[in-house]
Motif scaffolding. Sequence first.
Motif, PDB file in Angstrom:
ATOM      1  N   ILE A 306       0.840  -1.192   0.000  1.00 45.87           N
ATOM      2  CA  ILE A 306       0.000   0.000   0.000  1.00 45.87           C
ATOM      3  C   ILE A 306       0.878   1.246   0.000  1.00 45.87           C
ATOM      4  O   ILE A 306       1.743   1.378   0.867  1.00 45.87           O
ATOM      5  N   VAL A 318      -8.196  -8.723   2.823  1.00 51.40           N
ATOM      6  CA  VAL A 318      -7.625  -8.864   1.478  1.00 51.40           C
ATOM      7  C   VAL A 318      -6.187  -9.369   1.531  1.00 51.40           C
ATOM      8  O   VAL A 318      -5.475  -9.184   2.513  1.00 51.40           O
ATOM      9  N   VAL A 321      -2.809  -7.569  -2.603  1.00 50.88           N
ATOM     10  CA  VAL A 321      -3.321  -6.472  -3.418  1.00 50.88           C
ATOM     11  C   VAL A 321      -2.363  -5.291  -3.294  1.00 50.88           C
ATOM     12  O   VAL A 321      -1.822  -5.028  -2.231  1.00 50.88           O
ATOM     13  N   VAL A 323      -2.276  -1.254  -3.639  1.00 50.77           N
ATOM     14  CA  VAL A 323      -3.092  -0.048  -3.771  1.00 50.77           C
ATOM     15  C   VAL A 323      -2.178   1.162  -3.644  1.00 50.77           C
ATOM     16  O   VAL A 323      -1.398   1.259  -2.699  1.00 50.77           O
ATOM     17  N   LEU A 331      -4.517   3.527  -7.939  1.00 49.06           N
ATOM     18  CA  LEU A 331      -4.267   2.241  -8.588  1.00 49.06           C
ATOM     19  C   LEU A 331      -4.655   1.111  -7.638  1.00 49.06           C
ATOM     20  O   LEU A 331      -4.273   1.119  -6.474  1.00 49.06           O
ATOM     21  N   VAL A 332      -5.393   0.138  -8.172  1.00 49.51           N
ATOM     22  CA  VAL A 332      -5.718  -1.081  -7.434  1.00 49.51           C
ATOM     23  C   VAL A 332      -5.292  -2.241  -8.326  1.00 49.51           C
ATOM     24  O   VAL A 332      -5.770  -2.356  -9.454  1.00 49.51           O
ATOM     25  N   CYS A 333      -4.366  -3.081  -7.835  1.00 51.19           N
ATOM     26  CA  CYS A 333      -3.727  -4.040  -8.733  1.00 51.19           C
ATOM     27  C   CYS A 333      -3.402  -5.331  -7.992  1.00 51.19           C
ATOM     28  O   CYS A 333      -2.982  -5.301  -6.838  1.00 51.19           O
ATOM     29  N   ASP A 334      -3.595  -6.439  -8.661  1.00 46.62           N
ATOM     30  CA  ASP A 334      -3.155  -7.702  -8.085  1.00 46.62           C
ATOM     31  C   ASP A 334      -1.627  -7.725  -8.020  1.00 46.62           C
ATOM     32  O   ASP A 334      -0.954  -7.252  -8.940  1.00 46.62           O
ATOM     33  N   ARG A 337       0.249  -8.980 -10.912  1.00 44.89           N
ATOM     34  CA  ARG A 337      -0.014  -8.317 -12.187  1.00 44.89           C
ATOM     35  C   ARG A 337       0.623  -6.937 -12.288  1.00 44.89           C
ATOM     36  O   ARG A 337       0.221  -6.119 -13.131  1.00 44.89           O
ATOM     37  N   ASP A 340       1.525  -5.236 -15.467  1.00 41.04           N
ATOM     38  CA  ASP A 340       0.467  -4.761 -16.364  1.00 41.04           C
ATOM     39  C   ASP A 340      -0.035  -3.363 -16.036  1.00 41.04           C
ATOM     40  O   ASP A 340      -0.947  -2.856 -16.689  1.00 41.04           O
ATOM     41  N   VAL A 341       0.573  -2.740 -15.036  1.00 42.45           N
ATOM     42  CA  VAL A 341       0.217  -1.354 -14.762  1.00 42.45           C
ATOM     43  C   VAL A 341       0.491  -0.512 -16.012  1.00 42.45           C
ATOM     44  O   VAL A 341      -0.209   0.462 -16.294  1.00 42.45           O
ATOM     45  N   LYS A 343      -0.216  -1.238 -18.908  1.00 38.04           N
ATOM     46  CA  LYS A 343      -1.391  -1.280 -19.786  1.00 38.04           C
ATOM     47  C   LYS A 343      -2.367  -0.152 -19.456  1.00 38.04           C
ATOM     48  O   LYS A 343      -3.021   0.394 -20.331  1.00 38.04           O
ATOM     49  N   VAL A 344      -2.462   0.162 -18.170  1.00 40.13           N
ATOM     50  CA  VAL A 344      -3.300   1.302 -17.777  1.00 40.13           C
ATOM     51  C   VAL A 344      -2.729   2.581 -18.382  1.00 40.13           C
ATOM     52  O   VAL A 344      -3.447   3.400 -18.968  1.00 40.13           O
TER      53      VAL A 344
ATOM     54  N   VAL B 297      -9.755   3.065 -15.848  1.00 44.80           N
ATOM     55  CA  VAL B 297      -9.262   2.058 -16.783  1.00 44.80           C
ATOM     56  C   VAL B 297      -9.194   0.743 -16.017  1.00 44.80           C
ATOM     57  O   VAL B 297      -8.521   0.659 -14.988  1.00 44.80           O
ATOM     58  N   GLY B 314      -7.157   3.330 -11.897  1.00 45.37           N
ATOM     59  CA  GLY B 314      -6.677   2.200 -12.688  1.00 45.37           C
ATOM     60  C   GLY B 314      -6.852   0.924 -11.871  1.00 45.37           C
ATOM     61  O   GLY B 314      -6.482   0.895 -10.697  1.00 45.37           O
ATOM     62  N   ILE B 315      -7.444  -0.111 -12.486  1.00 38.27           N
ATOM     63  CA  ILE B 315      -7.646  -1.383 -11.775  1.00 38.27           C
ATOM     64  C   ILE B 315      -7.072  -2.497 -12.629  1.00 38.27           C
ATOM     65  O   ILE B 315      -7.397  -2.606 -13.812  1.00 38.27           O
ATOM     66  N   VAL B 316      -6.221  -3.327 -12.051  1.00 37.67           N
ATOM     67  CA  VAL B 316      -5.556  -4.378 -12.817  1.00 37.67           C
ATOM     68  C   VAL B 316      -5.645  -5.710 -12.082  1.00 37.67           C
ATOM     69  O   VAL B 316      -5.096  -5.874 -10.985  1.00 37.67           O
ATOM     70  N   GLY B 317      -6.359  -6.660 -12.696  1.00 38.89           N
ATOM     71  CA  GLY B 317      -6.277  -8.051 -12.246  1.00 38.89           C
ATOM     72  C   GLY B 317      -6.909  -8.367 -10.903  1.00 38.89           C
ATOM     73  O   GLY B 317      -6.678  -9.453 -10.385  1.00 38.89           O
ATOM     74  N   VAL B 318      -7.689  -7.459 -10.323  1.00 41.68           N
ATOM     75  CA  VAL B 318      -8.297  -7.756  -9.022  1.00 41.68           C
ATOM     76  C   VAL B 318      -9.801  -7.961  -9.150  1.00 41.68           C
ATOM     77  O   VAL B 318     -10.446  -7.462 -10.070  1.00 41.68           O
ATOM     78  N   ASP B 334     -11.981  -6.641   1.448  1.00 41.90           N
ATOM     79  CA  ASP B 334     -12.648  -7.659   0.645  1.00 41.90           C
ATOM     80  C   ASP B 334     -14.157  -7.384   0.632  1.00 41.90           C
ATOM     81  O   ASP B 334     -14.730  -6.981   1.644  1.00 41.90           O
TER      82      ASP B 334
END
Lengths: 357, 357
Positions: A306, A318, A321, A323, A331-334, A337, A340-341, A343-344, B297, B314-318, B334
């Motif tokens: 975070i 969670v 993740v 954030v 940004l919220v991202c697995d 992944r 792949d930021v 890609k945003v 995105v 931006g949200i990726v993969g979650v 969650d």
Amino acid sequence: MYAVILAGGSGTRFWPLSRKVRPKQLISVFGGKSMLQRTVERVLLLAPKRIIVVTNELQAKETTAQLEGIIAVPVDVIPEPLGRNTAPAIGLAAAIIARHDPEAVMTVFPADHFISDGELFRETLLTAREAALNGYLVTLGILPTRPETGYGYIEADRSLRGEGPYPVARFVEKPPMETALQFLESGNFYWNSGMFAWKVSTILDAMEELMPDLRQGLHRLEFPRIWDLADLNPQIREMYAETASLSIDYGVMEKAPNVMVVPARFGWSDVGSWSALPEVLEPDDGGNVIVDAAGSVAVDADGNIIYADGKLVGIVGVRDVIVVTTGDALLVCDRERAQDVKKVVEELERRGLQDYL
Amino acid sequence: MYAVILAGGSGTRFWPLSRKVRPKQLISVFGGKSMLQRTVERVLLLAPKRIIVVTNELQAKETTAQLEGIIAVPVDVIPEPLGRNTAPAIGLAAAIIARHDPEAVMTVFPADHFISDGELFRETLLTAREAALNGYLVTLGILPTRPETGYGYIEADRSLRGEGPYPVARFVEKPPMETALQFLESGNFYWNSGMFAWKVSTILDAMEELMPDLRQGLHRLEFPRIWDLADLNPQIREMYAETASLSIDYGVMEKAPNVMVVPARFGWSDVGSWSALPEVLEPDDGGNVIVDAAGSVAVDADGNIIYADGKLVGIVGVRDVIVVTTGDALLVCDRERAQDVKKVVEELERRGLQDYL
């Protein structure tokens, strides 16, 4: 010894904290000082005569501003008009130093790497300097800790010497996993770190031989007798327009006969994406890496990364993740992944949302 | 018709957006207007003579500020000195109205519920008003759409009438899942919504009978002849100090003989936590509910609920993650654990972090 810091990177993988005018090296990925500032502080441990920071025109102002507090050593900020990979940047810095001190040792560092052990860093560079003074092109090889497929490798010829430096047997591009595993097991392979040491005359001679066009371009530059580089920009612009984009690895190191690798055992990370933060920052008791928070409360949550922008953080239920919150973006991202930021960022570019790039 | 809005709630489940001084009804859970403002706008469809908003002292200022733009109807904001559940608040409002218009119909609405269809709301309330004018205590029953175990139910006696209103057979507390399933299948059960209609004289007579202590307290209040309620506060404070905390359901509705339920078919949600947002807001093409964002995105991401505080997202993969960012706090949760946000608030309370409560 002179230190050259390559600070022209413009990665997108730390979006939304990193932006075109504030790329990774200029932001505070760990909270507090930027990676550039940390790199400079570390380089100061080597007591260089001078630090040359090569950046680009977009970032020159912020780069200069971030280095304003340094008084121990003169710092020159050179803006490149175009990105041309590392060889022209290194050549330019070498030519500038050569104007004053052609037999000096020059060290080269990326501005956006993390190194945990400053004292070991200093010792390693003293070893590299020694080899550089003996006429070698020295590259620092990081002891691999995992079968990473995202880095280039250096194979050392360890038949003769104990602790190194070792002659370089070969450079290897990013390998497939199976090969990376073999490299890791063999003990003869190092990650290519992009950190170098050589005499200015050694690298310029190597360029004369292996990159004659670049060397010619550098020859034509007319440097002032004093260290007043502000007026160089038109000449640099002219030269870069005719300079090929080439890495120093491909242009020189992979072909030169006099290359040595010094094993680097200091903790290192290129902090390639948000998911690399736990390599660099110790997770808290709950197993989360929380940067720049006013405080945090975690309930059944771990493995999260975070970046809180000064806020208080609550995490509930969670796992894994990422954030990142900044003034104007979230940004919220697995965690798996993080690559792949970009890609945003590409999508924002496609939509023409310049303010967020 | 007079409208009474109960706006004294202080839930923690919308932290960090909701705070003690800005509880759910005063915040912009959906972006734009607050739930209180939406409730008042909806109530204006009923063309009430006057709106009385009962809140508490902590929230009175913000409540008044949020209602400043309303000029169609006079609005009174009554601050309770203590939370005493719904019966005293409703009794107080009834007594105030009775001073001027004892045979008027009074409608009661929670300030923090979501209703999607304003026209159907208006029609339903006209039906309720009709029954109220006939001397009934009318409660609105929401047609259940799932076997919810978190709500109370009302069983209607549907033996005689077609469309309702129906006599109430019984009130049922939050049922276990199996019972809730039976209720859902039977078609005779409604969710207890906390919305009511009755004549002022009817509810006060019922209190006289069923809550005589409260009725006595109300009798002792001396209301001004004009609608100038500002000076009432010391009297209210005195009365509340001796008033028991009781819900109108427990105190009156469950015991009175003349209770009717009007089926409410308008879309309804009590928006009990962040995870209820998709009941109320249509997810976007990617299946995410994103509120108050400058844009978004999403890459391989769905089921997420994001409150962006004006930022680009931006949200990726979650999947199924709730993220809420505000000026000073960040929640990552969650979607199945939204009820546990209160645990974060409890921990902040334990640490004495008043600024974040």
